[in-house]
Design a protein around this motif. Structure first.
Motif, PDB file in Angstrom:
ATOM      1  N   UNK A 123       0.845  -1.203   0.000  1.00 41.86           N
ATOM      2  CA  UNK A 123       0.000   0.000   0.000  1.00 41.86           C
ATOM      3  C   UNK A 123       0.876   1.248   0.000  1.00 41.86           C
ATOM      4  N   UNK A 124       1.916   1.260   0.812  1.00 43.06           N
ATOM      5  CA  UNK A 124       2.827   2.414   0.852  1.00 43.06           C
ATOM      6  C   UNK A 124       3.521   2.604  -0.493  1.00 43.06           C
ATOM      7  N   UNK A 125       3.940   1.530  -1.119  1.00 47.27           N
ATOM      8  CA  UNK A 125       4.583   1.639  -2.436  1.00 47.27           C
ATOM      9  C   UNK A 125       3.597   2.131  -3.496  1.00 47.27           C
ATOM     10  N   UNK A 127       1.040   4.099  -2.973  1.00 46.80           N
ATOM     11  CA  UNK A 127       0.853   5.538  -2.735  1.00 46.80           C
ATOM     12  C   UNK A 127       2.011   6.319  -3.346  1.00 46.80           C
ATOM     13  N   UNK A 128       3.233   5.827  -3.187  1.00 45.95           N
ATOM     14  CA  UNK A 128       4.393   6.491  -3.785  1.00 45.95           C
ATOM     15  C   UNK A 128       4.296   6.510  -5.308  1.00 45.95           C
ATOM     16  N   UNK A 129       3.815   5.438  -5.898  1.00 43.49           N
ATOM     17  CA  UNK A 129       3.646   5.377  -7.352  1.00 43.49           C
ATOM     18  C   UNK A 129       2.613   6.392  -7.813  1.00 43.49           C
ATOM     19  N   UNK A 130       1.474   6.423  -7.150  1.00 45.44           N
ATOM     20  CA  UNK A 130       0.413   7.360  -7.536  1.00 45.44           C
ATOM     21  C   UNK A 130       0.919   8.793  -7.402  1.00 45.44           C
ATOM     22  N   UNK A 131       1.607   9.094  -6.322  1.00 47.23           N
ATOM     23  CA  UNK A 131       2.126  10.450  -6.128  1.00 47.23           C
ATOM     24  C   UNK A 131       3.108  10.821  -7.229  1.00 47.23           C
ATOM     25  N   UNK A 132       4.028   9.921  -7.536  1.00 47.64           N
ATOM     26  CA  UNK A 132       5.035  10.221  -8.559  1.00 47.64           C
ATOM     27  C   UNK A 132       4.398  10.403  -9.933  1.00 47.64           C
ATOM     28  N   UNK A 133       3.400   9.605 -10.253  1.00 51.92           N
ATOM     29  CA  UNK A 133       2.740   9.741 -11.555  1.00 51.92           C
ATOM     30  C   UNK A 133       1.841  10.973 -11.610  1.00 51.92           C
ATOM     31  N   UNK A 134       1.208  11.307 -10.495  1.00 56.05           N
ATOM     32  CA  UNK A 134       0.282  12.445 -10.471  1.00 56.05           C
ATOM     33  C   UNK A 134       1.004  13.785 -10.489  1.00 56.05           C
ATOM     34  N   UNK A 135       2.246  13.834 -10.040  1.00 63.65           N
ATOM     35  CA  UNK A 135       2.978  15.101 -10.007  1.00 63.65           C
ATOM     36  C   UNK A 135       3.790  15.333 -11.266  1.00 63.65           C
ATOM     37  N   UNK A 136       3.628  14.496 -12.266  1.00 60.23           N
ATOM     38  CA  UNK A 136       4.405  14.629 -13.501  1.00 60.23           C
ATOM     39  C   UNK A 136       4.034  15.916 -14.229  1.00 60.23           C
ATOM     40  N   UNK A 137       5.063  16.634 -14.661  1.00 59.04           N
ATOM     41  CA  UNK A 137       4.887  17.802 -15.536  1.00 59.04           C
ATOM     42  C   UNK A 137       5.950  17.700 -16.611  1.00 59.04           C
ATOM     43  N   UNK A 138       5.535  17.853 -17.831  1.00 61.12           N
ATOM     44  CA  UNK A 138       6.469  17.803 -18.932  1.00 61.12           C
ATOM     45  C   UNK A 138       7.276  19.097 -18.934  1.00 61.12           C
ATOM     46  N   UNK A 139       8.589  18.994 -19.046  1.00 63.17           N
ATOM     47  CA  UNK A 139       9.457  20.161 -19.036  1.00 63.17           C
ATOM     48  C   UNK A 139       9.172  21.056 -20.239  1.00 63.17           C
TER      49      UNK A 139
END
Length: 144
Positions: A123-125, A127-139
């Motif tokens: 579950x913790x992993x 959450x980390x995956x969702x956070x990392x994917x949701x904060x993506x911004x293309x440079x």
């Protein structure tokens, strides 16, 4: 005579934000492949020997261990494949990855009575995956 024009001021590129964002996407994709393999291994273990997990007779969301095995095996394959798509830079991979992360959260929450420590770790992993994917911004989208 030619009029000389002054060159526009050069602003140094900011390396921290695009590097961090790219790093988070690589982190999420790699973690998705690892979590997918973990899901698959848990599923295979449940299918091979259904006595490996503790069964709780009065658990409100109880189900057959074989059902959990198939669920984890299929979820693991999907998560690993989408993780590879994320690593290859596919936009659909990030969207599907968030959805599969949420599905994995629910599945592992319901799996807590059978394997508590493992489920909480996954579950913790997730959450980390969702956070990392949701904060993506293309440079390339940064105009500032």
């Amino acid at each position: 005579m030619c009029a000389e024009s002054t060159p526009a001021p050069v602003t140094p590129p900011t390396q921290t934000e695009p590097g961090l964002v790219t790093g988070l996407v690589v982190f999420a994709g790699t973690l998705m492949v690892v979590v997918g393999v973990f899901h698959a291994l848990v599923g295979i273990a449940a299918l091979v020997d259904d006595k490996i997990y503790v069964t709780t007779p009065n658990y409100i969301y109880s189900a057959d261990i074989a059902m959990w095995g198939w669920l984890h095996l299929l979820l693991g394959i999907l998560v690993a494949v989408v993780g590879i798509a994320v690593l290859r830079g596919r936009a659909w991979g990030r969207v599907v990855g968030i959805g599969l992360g949420a599905l994995g959260l629910v599945a592992n929450f319901l799996f807590i009575p059978y394997h508590p420590l493992w489920s909480v770790l996954i579950i913790a992993l997730e959450v980390a995956i969702i956070w990392a994917l949701a904060t993506y911004r293309d440079a390339r989208d940064d105009t500032s």
